[in-house]
Scaffold this active site. Structure first.
Site, mmCIF file in Angstrom:
data_model
loop_
_atom_site.group_PDB
_atom_site.id
_atom_site.type_symbol
_atom_site.label_atom_id
_atom_site.label_comp_id
_atom_site.label_asym_id
_atom_site.label_seq_id
_atom_site.Cartn_x
_atom_site.Cartn_y
_atom_site.Cartn_z
ATOM 1 N N HIS A 10 -1.710 -10.920 -5.332
ATOM 2 C CA HIS A 10 -0.283 -10.577 -5.291
ATOM 3 C C HIS A 10 0.581 -11.568 -6.069
ATOM 4 O O HIS A 10 1.512 -11.180 -6.765
ATOM 5 C CB HIS A 10 0.190 -10.496 -3.848
ATOM 6 C CG HIS A 10 -0.432 -9.363 -3.095
ATOM 7 N ND1 HIS A 10 -0.293 -8.051 -3.495
ATOM 8 C CD2 HIS A 10 -1.209 -9.342 -1.999
ATOM 9 C CE1 HIS A 10 -0.957 -7.273 -2.650
ATOM 10 N NE2 HIS A 10 -1.523 -8.036 -1.729
ATOM 11 N N HIS B 143 0.831 -1.212 0.000
ATOM 12 C CA HIS B 143 0.000 0.000 0.000
ATOM 13 C C HIS B 143 0.865 1.262 0.000
ATOM 14 O O HIS B 143 0.502 2.275 -0.596
ATOM 15 C CB HIS B 143 -0.969 -0.001 1.182
ATOM 16 C CG HIS B 143 -1.863 -1.217 1.191
ATOM 17 N ND1 HIS B 143 -2.565 -1.602 2.305
ATOM 18 C CD2 HIS B 143 -2.154 -2.111 0.220
ATOM 19 C CE1 HIS B 143 -3.249 -2.707 2.001
ATOM 20 N NE2 HIS B 143 -3.007 -3.034 0.757
ATOM 21 N N HIS C 294 -9.483 -1.593 -4.717
ATOM 22 C CA HIS C 294 -8.334 -1.979 -3.899
ATOM 23 C C HIS C 294 -7.431 -2.963 -4.646
ATOM 24 O O HIS C 294 -6.209 -2.943 -4.475
ATOM 25 C CB HIS C 294 -8.753 -2.576 -2.557
ATOM 26 C CG HIS C 294 -7.564 -2.807 -1.679
ATOM 27 N ND1 HIS C 294 -6.957 -1.791 -0.967
ATOM 28 C CD2 HIS C 294 -6.816 -3.917 -1.469
ATOM 29 C CE1 HIS C 294 -5.900 -2.271 -0.343
ATOM 30 N NE2 HIS C 294 -5.786 -3.566 -0.625
ATOM 31 N N ASP D 240 -3.468 -2.630 -5.110
ATOM 32 C CA ASP D 240 -2.471 -3.683 -4.860
ATOM 33 C C ASP D 240 -1.598 -3.926 -6.092
ATOM 34 O O ASP D 240 -0.388 -4.134 -5.978
ATOM 35 C CB ASP D 240 -3.173 -4.994 -4.477
ATOM 36 C CG ASP D 240 -3.582 -5.038 -3.015
ATOM 37 O OD1 ASP D 240 -3.062 -4.254 -2.205
ATOM 38 O OD2 ASP D 240 -4.437 -5.894 -2.682
HETATM 39 ZN ZN ZN Z 1 -3.964 -4.543 -0.345
#
Ligand code: ZN
Length: 298
Positions: free
Chosen positions: A262, A77, A235, A239
């Site tokens: 991720h 973040h 969000h 990311d």
């Molecule tokens: Zn995140």
């Protein structure tokens, strides 16, 4: 376009998402071409951990970097804020194993960076211009980058939960303005049954409704609700930008993601990093998986 660092040192304190312990974070101006470097300051001697794919240690729930026994977790973040605002070079000192979670978004880091101010440096910024598509698939999940005149993102998520379901962002051109308006305030999210499992495992001890959108099987538990009805996919874009920051160059291309996370983001970063090496060193190009797909240029 020139490189940027911050105009002056700035710091804050927050708690680590997993440890629940206070962490002091300070951001320092850094010289051109030095990139983003994390520094653990709490171990007696300082340990520098560059924000580069070589130092990626985990993509489980969050993105973590490590060097020897020293790690820095939940970097994405803060990295998203740096990538979103266009900060190329900064030294980030932390006195614990995690970047503080703040409100679960990048908003606090954007606030800090705006307070510090940005400083334009002499060196030219490196831009990675995507020449041909690269795609990585994992069943129904995939990530793809295509040539584009600017940096754009499309992202789709599909969660079997009434509060999320299908959410989509299509062809959003990302610059500092769109990042601050559309993306930086989107918070991380989790499901109550997973959070309870994490708590039992001694993880997410700092996680709360103050820094995570938490859902039970039916609804959102945070009293204030969501900041946008599609905060979840926003969000995911946040990311993605944080993960992309590990590349160390700006990307000129259109990234499309379906149900990413991720691990998938970092697979694309690794493929782009490989191309970046091959394009500046012709003799290596035959070793890459995606020859001729892309190139890095000043
Ligand atoms: Zn995140």
């Amino acid at each position: 376009m020139k490189q940027f660092t911050i105009a002056e040192k700035i710091s804050c304190t927050g708690i680590g998402l997993h440890s629940g312990a206070p962490v002091h974070l300070s951001l320092h101006p850094a010289r051109a071409n030095s990139g983003i470097v994390f520094v653990r300051t709490d171990g007696g001697r300082e340990v520098e951990i560059p924000a580069r794919p070589d130092w990626l240690s985990s993509t489980n729930f969050a993105t973590s970097l490590g060097r020897g026994a020293s790690t820095v977790g939940t970097v994405e973040h803060l990295l998203a804020a740096l990538y979103g605002l266009g900060v190329d070079n900064v030294r980030i000192e932390v006195d614990g194993p995690e970047v503080p979670i703040m409100d679960g978004s990048s908003a606090s880091f954007v606030f800090l960076l705006r307070l510090a101010g940005l400083f334009e440096q002499q060196a030219e910024r490196r831009v990675f211009r995507v020449r041909r598509p690269i795609e990585i698939r994992d069943g129904e999940r995939w990530i793809r980058v295509e040539p584009s005149r600017s940096f754009r993102v499309s992202y789709d998520v599909d969660y079997p939960h009434p509060a999320i379901q299908k959410q989509s962002i299509q062809d959003l051109e990302i610059d500092a303005g769109t990042f601050e308006r559309e993306i930086c305030r989107a918070r991380t999210f989790g499901f109550l049954r997973e959070v309870e499992g994490l708590w039992k495992a001694g993880l997410a001890r700092g996680g709360s409704l103050d820094n995570t959108v938490v859902m039970d099987d039916q609804r959102i538990l945070n009293r204030e609700g969501v900041r946008w009805s599609d905060e979840f996919v926003r969000h995911k874009v946040l990311d993605l930008l944080g993960d992309l920051a590990l590349l160390g160059t700006r990307v000129q291309g259109h990234i499309r993601v379906n149900r990413g996370g991720h691990a998938l983001h970092q697979q694309l970063v690794a493929a782009l990093a490989e191309n970046s090496v091959s394009s500046v060193s012709g003799s290596l190009s035959r070793l890459t998986r995606f020859p001729e797909t892309a190139s890095a240029a000043g």
